[in-house]
Design a protein around this motif. Structure first.
Motif, PDB file in Angstrom:
ATOM      1  N   GLY A 143     -36.008  26.808   0.078  1.00  0.00           N
ATOM      2  CA  GLY A 143     -35.767  27.923   0.994  1.00  0.00           C
ATOM      3  C   GLY A 143     -34.760  27.671   2.090  1.00  0.00           C
ATOM      4  N   THR A 144     -34.020  26.566   2.027  1.00  0.00           N
ATOM      5  CA  THR A 144     -33.012  26.244   3.029  1.00  0.00           C
ATOM      6  C   THR A 144     -31.657  26.797   2.596  1.00  0.00           C
ATOM      7  OG1 THR A 144     -34.183  24.193   3.508  1.00  0.00           O
ATOM      8  CG2 THR A 144     -31.929  24.349   4.297  1.00  0.00           C
ATOM      9  N   PRO A 145     -30.892  27.405   3.504  1.00  0.00           N
ATOM     10  CA  PRO A 145     -29.569  27.921   3.135  1.00  0.00           C
ATOM     11  C   PRO A 145     -28.624  26.803   2.668  1.00  0.00           C
ATOM     12  CG  PRO A 145     -30.250  28.817   5.249  1.00  0.00           C
ATOM     13  CD  PRO A 145     -31.224  27.736   4.901  1.00  0.00           C
ATOM     14  N   SER A 184     -41.430  41.362  10.969  1.00  0.00           N
ATOM     15  CA  SER A 184     -40.820  40.038  11.140  1.00  0.00           C
ATOM     16  C   SER A 184     -39.349  40.050  10.748  1.00  0.00           C
ATOM     17  CB  SER A 184     -41.552  38.995  10.306  1.00  0.00           C
ATOM     18  OG  SER A 184     -42.868  38.826  10.769  1.00  0.00           O
ATOM     19  N   VAL A 185     -38.494  39.762  11.714  1.00  0.00           N
ATOM     20  CA  VAL A 185     -37.059  39.629  11.489  1.00  0.00           C
ATOM     21  C   VAL A 185     -36.782  38.131  11.376  1.00  0.00           C
ATOM     22  CG1 VAL A 185     -34.751  40.067  12.409  1.00  0.00           C
ATOM     23  CG2 VAL A 185     -36.601  41.695  12.846  1.00  0.00           C
ATOM     24  N   GLU A 186     -36.214  37.704  10.239  1.00  0.00           N
ATOM     25  CA  GLU A 186     -35.960  36.289   9.991  1.00  0.00           C
ATOM     26  C   GLU A 186     -34.549  35.925  10.446  1.00  0.00           C
ATOM     27  OE1 GLU A 186     -36.213  33.107   6.282  1.00  0.00           O
ATOM     28  OE2 GLU A 186     -36.425  35.243   5.896  1.00  0.00           O
ATOM     29  N   HIS A 187     -34.427  34.761  11.091  1.00  0.00           N
ATOM     30  CA  HIS A 187     -33.139  34.265  11.581  1.00  0.00           C
ATOM     31  C   HIS A 187     -32.924  32.835  11.088  1.00  0.00           C
ATOM     32  CE1 HIS A 187     -32.859  37.443  14.729  1.00  0.00           C
ATOM     33  NE2 HIS A 187     -34.163  37.342  14.697  1.00  0.00           N
ATOM     34  N   TRP A 188     -31.679  32.498  10.823  1.00  0.00           N
ATOM     35  CA  TRP A 188     -31.267  31.128  10.533  1.00  0.00           C
ATOM     36  C   TRP A 188     -30.023  30.835  11.339  1.00  0.00           C
ATOM     37  CZ3 TRP A 188     -33.288  27.182   7.720  1.00  0.00           C
ATOM     38  CH2 TRP A 188     -34.297  27.475   6.813  1.00  0.00           C
ATOM     39  N   GLN A 189     -29.924  29.612  11.850  1.00  0.00           N
ATOM     40  CA  GLN A 189     -28.683  29.134  12.460  1.00  0.00           C
ATOM     41  C   GLN A 189     -28.296  27.858  11.728  1.00  0.00           C
ATOM     42  OE1 GLN A 189     -28.365  27.619  16.616  1.00  0.00           O
ATOM     43  NE2 GLN A 189     -27.065  29.439  16.820  1.00  0.00           N
ATOM     44  N   VAL A 190     -27.091  27.854  11.153  1.00  0.00           N
ATOM     45  CA  VAL A 190     -26.622  26.735  10.344  1.00  0.00           C
ATOM     46  C   VAL A 190     -25.200  26.363  10.729  1.00  0.00           C
ATOM     47  CG1 VAL A 190     -28.089  27.372   8.388  1.00  0.00           C
ATOM     48  CG2 VAL A 190     -25.759  28.227   8.486  1.00  0.00           C
ATOM     49  N   GLN A 191     -24.839  25.133  10.394  1.00  0.00           N
ATOM     50  CA  GLN A 191     -23.469  24.655  10.556  1.00  0.00           C
ATOM     51  C   GLN A 191     -22.833  24.672   9.178  1.00  0.00           C
ATOM     52  OE1 GLN A 191     -22.098  23.544  13.621  1.00  0.00           O
ATOM     53  NE2 GLN A 191     -23.966  24.493  14.383  1.00  0.00           N
ATOM     54  N   ALA A 192     -21.683  25.308   9.042  1.00  0.00           N
ATOM     55  CA  ALA A 192     -21.038  25.424   7.734  1.00  0.00           C
ATOM     56  C   ALA A 192     -19.531  25.286   7.886  1.00  0.00           C
ATOM     57  CB  ALA A 192     -21.387  26.757   7.091  1.00  0.00           C
TER      58      ALA A 192
END
Length: 104
Positions: free
Chosen positions: A22-24, A67-75
């Protein structure tokens, strides 16, 4: 309209590819593939939608409507020596697509 780190705006649909856990892994935006750096910490959190304002009408058992889902990633854009950017992604309840909240 192109969303670039120099002029970030919100609300653009993006495709996100996830690992089995489940990880981007990657983000497709504006015709480019951005690979998530697996060595840099990603953040996931949830906020609540104002359900009393949206007035969703669905049958019982439809699912989570708040529930609003958020992700913060470095790409980085595909390419070995491109600069890392911070992507903040969001998915509304019952939405089929992720939205790009910001790039910095």
């Amino acid at each position: 309209m192109t969303l670039a780190p120099e002029s970030p705006t919100t609300g653009h649909d993006v495709d996100v590819r996830f690992s089995p856990d489940g990880t981007p892994l990657a983000i497709r935006h504006d015709g480019r593939i951005w690979m998530v750096d697996p060595d840099i910490h990603t953040a996931r959190w949830f906020t609540r939608d104002a359900w009393w304002e949206t007035r969703y009408r669905v049958t019982v058992g439809t699912g989570d409507l708040v529930s609003v889902e958020h992700w913060q990633v470095q790409a980085r854009s595909s390419g070995a020596h491109t600069e890392l950017h911070t992507f903040t992604l969001r998915r509304e309840p019952l939405a089929e697509h992720w939205q790009l909240e910001s790039i910095s």
